[in-house]
Design a protein around this motif. Structure first.
Motif, PDB file in Angstrom:
ATOM      1  N   ARG A  16      38.763  -8.248 -33.904  1.00 57.91           N
ATOM      2  CA  ARG A  16      38.299  -7.587 -35.132  1.00 57.91           C
ATOM      3  C   ARG A  16      38.644  -8.451 -36.351  1.00 57.91           C
ATOM      4  O   ARG A  16      39.735  -9.000 -36.446  1.00 57.91           O
ATOM      5  N   GLY A  17      37.664  -8.548 -37.252  1.00 55.77           N
ATOM      6  CA  GLY A  17      37.913  -9.284 -38.500  1.00 55.77           C
ATOM      7  C   GLY A  17      37.875 -10.789 -38.338  1.00 55.77           C
ATOM      8  O   GLY A  17      38.202 -11.527 -39.278  1.00 55.77           O
ATOM      9  N   HIS A  18      37.478 -11.278 -37.178  1.00 59.56           N
ATOM     10  CA  HIS A  18      37.422 -12.719 -36.903  1.00 59.56           C
ATOM     11  C   HIS A  18      36.057 -13.066 -36.301  1.00 59.56           C
ATOM     12  O   HIS A  18      35.420 -12.220 -35.660  1.00 59.56           O
ATOM     13  N   GLY A  19      35.665 -14.326 -36.463  1.00 59.32           N
ATOM     14  CA  GLY A  19      34.386 -14.768 -35.885  1.00 59.32           C
ATOM     15  C   GLY A  19      33.268 -13.850 -36.344  1.00 59.32           C
ATOM     16  O   GLY A  19      33.138 -13.546 -37.523  1.00 59.32           O
ATOM     17  N   LEU A  20      32.486 -13.339 -35.385  1.00 53.70           N
ATOM     18  CA  LEU A  20      31.359 -12.472 -35.732  1.00 53.70           C
ATOM     19  C   LEU A  20      31.704 -10.994 -35.599  1.00 53.70           C
ATOM     20  O   LEU A  20      30.835 -10.142 -35.743  1.00 53.70           O
ATOM     21  N   ARG A  67      36.613 -19.810 -43.063  1.00 49.29           N
ATOM     22  CA  ARG A  67      35.539 -18.800 -43.035  1.00 49.29           C
ATOM     23  C   ARG A  67      35.973 -17.465 -42.440  1.00 49.29           C
ATOM     24  O   ARG A  67      35.168 -16.550 -42.354  1.00 49.29           O
ATOM     25  N   THR A  68      37.219 -17.392 -41.998  1.00 50.27           N
ATOM     26  CA  THR A  68      37.710 -16.094 -41.518  1.00 50.27           C
ATOM     27  C   THR A  68      37.805 -15.163 -42.729  1.00 50.27           C
ATOM     28  O   THR A  68      38.391 -15.543 -43.758  1.00 50.27           O
ATOM     29  N   PRO A  69      37.223 -13.953 -42.639  1.00 54.47           N
ATOM     30  CA  PRO A  69      37.294 -13.040 -43.791  1.00 54.47           C
ATOM     31  C   PRO A  69      38.745 -12.748 -44.171  1.00 54.47           C
ATOM     32  O   PRO A  69      39.579 -12.483 -43.295  1.00 54.47           O
TER      33      PRO A  69
END
Ligand SMILES: O=C(O)CC1=CCC(=O)O1
Length: 259
Positions: free
Chosen positions: A58-62, A174-176
């Motif tokens: 969760r919260g990583h990649g897509l 680019r990780t949120p």
């Protein structure tokens, strides 16, 4: 055949990849600030027929984030996929926070998980003060404000001069921010030291010799507290030996699965 899928779990879009349905199925869990591509180099060296299941936390990649995250929630996400595919026998492989997730699954799925691999991880990582400081900084100034410090812990100095390094730098950047912060909260709140003695799977414990996030002494201490473990240091690697030294990682994995 590789399937790339999304599934919606309590409002979260969850991205994962499944390749081959043969046994053994290797189930991977990634570290903080990385997505499922962190395993590409290891998976490229594995026999094609082995089953592979990996996902973006969760919260990583897509995968999207949620309001409150814990290691238990992240372990739930893996269990949903295990159940969806009816996987009743698997090898759990966890890197850093992924290692915390796999320690939970080792207990929750004690009969299904045949072997465990814990890389650059511990039963408790860092201190609450350290994580709170990182969470506050990421929320107020963004990941880019701390990326140089993080990358210097992820990689040995020689790797930081390579072309590949920029790819991992981009992945981290680019990780949120909120997804990253939420996983920091999950790590801060996890302390599984009292449970190590109940993990009965044969466990391979590895660490990059130059890892300064989860230093070799910390990782070795965890190995000593596991009932059935072997410990190896991987030279010329920092916190992500699966990226820097995939061949050494795969060699150790083959030896472990042969036991
Ligand atoms: O960013 C770091 O310091 C390394 C790290 C700690 C837990 C994790 O998953 O990565």
């Amino acid at each position: 055949m590789t399937y790339e899928m999304f599934t919606a779990l309590d409002g979260v879009y969850h991205s994962y990849r499944r390749a081959s349905e043969n046994a053994p199925t290797l189930v991977f869990a990634n570290s903080l600030g990385t997505d499922l591509r962190v395993w590409d180099r290891v998976i490229n060296q594995l026999p094609e027929q082995w089953g592979i299941l990996r996902q973006d936390k969760r919260g990583h990649g897509l995968s999207t984030a949620c309001d409150e995250m814990s290691i238990e929630t992240l372990a739930d996400d893996v269990e949903v996929l295990l159940d969806h595919y009816g996987i009743s026998s698997f090898v759990g492989i966890g890197l850093s926070v992924g290692g915390l997730i796999m320690q939970r699954l080792a207990l929750r799925r004690d009969t299904a998980m045949s072997h465990l691999v814990l890389a650059d991880t511990a039963a408790k990582i860092g201190t609450p003060e350290m994580w709170n400081q990182r969470i506050n900084t990421v929320r107020s100034e963004g990941i880019s404000s701390i990326k140089t410090a993080i990358l210097s812990r992820w990689f040995a100095p020689t790797y930081q001069k390579t072309q590949d390094f920029t790819m991992w730098e981009a992945m981290l950047e680019r990780t949120p921010d909120e997804g990253y912060a939420q996983v920091c909260v999950a790590i801060r709140d996890a302390d599984y030291r009292a449970d190590l003695g109940q993990i009965t799977q044969p466990t391979l414990v590895v660490v990059g010799a130059e890892d300064s996030s989860t230093p070799p002494e910390l990782v070795e201490e965890m190995a000593h507290n596991l009932p059935s473990s072997v410990f190896h240091k991987i030279n010329h690697a920092g916190h992500l030996p699966c990226v820097e030294q995939p061949a050494a990682f795969v060699d150790l994995l083959h030896q472990h699965l042969a036991t």
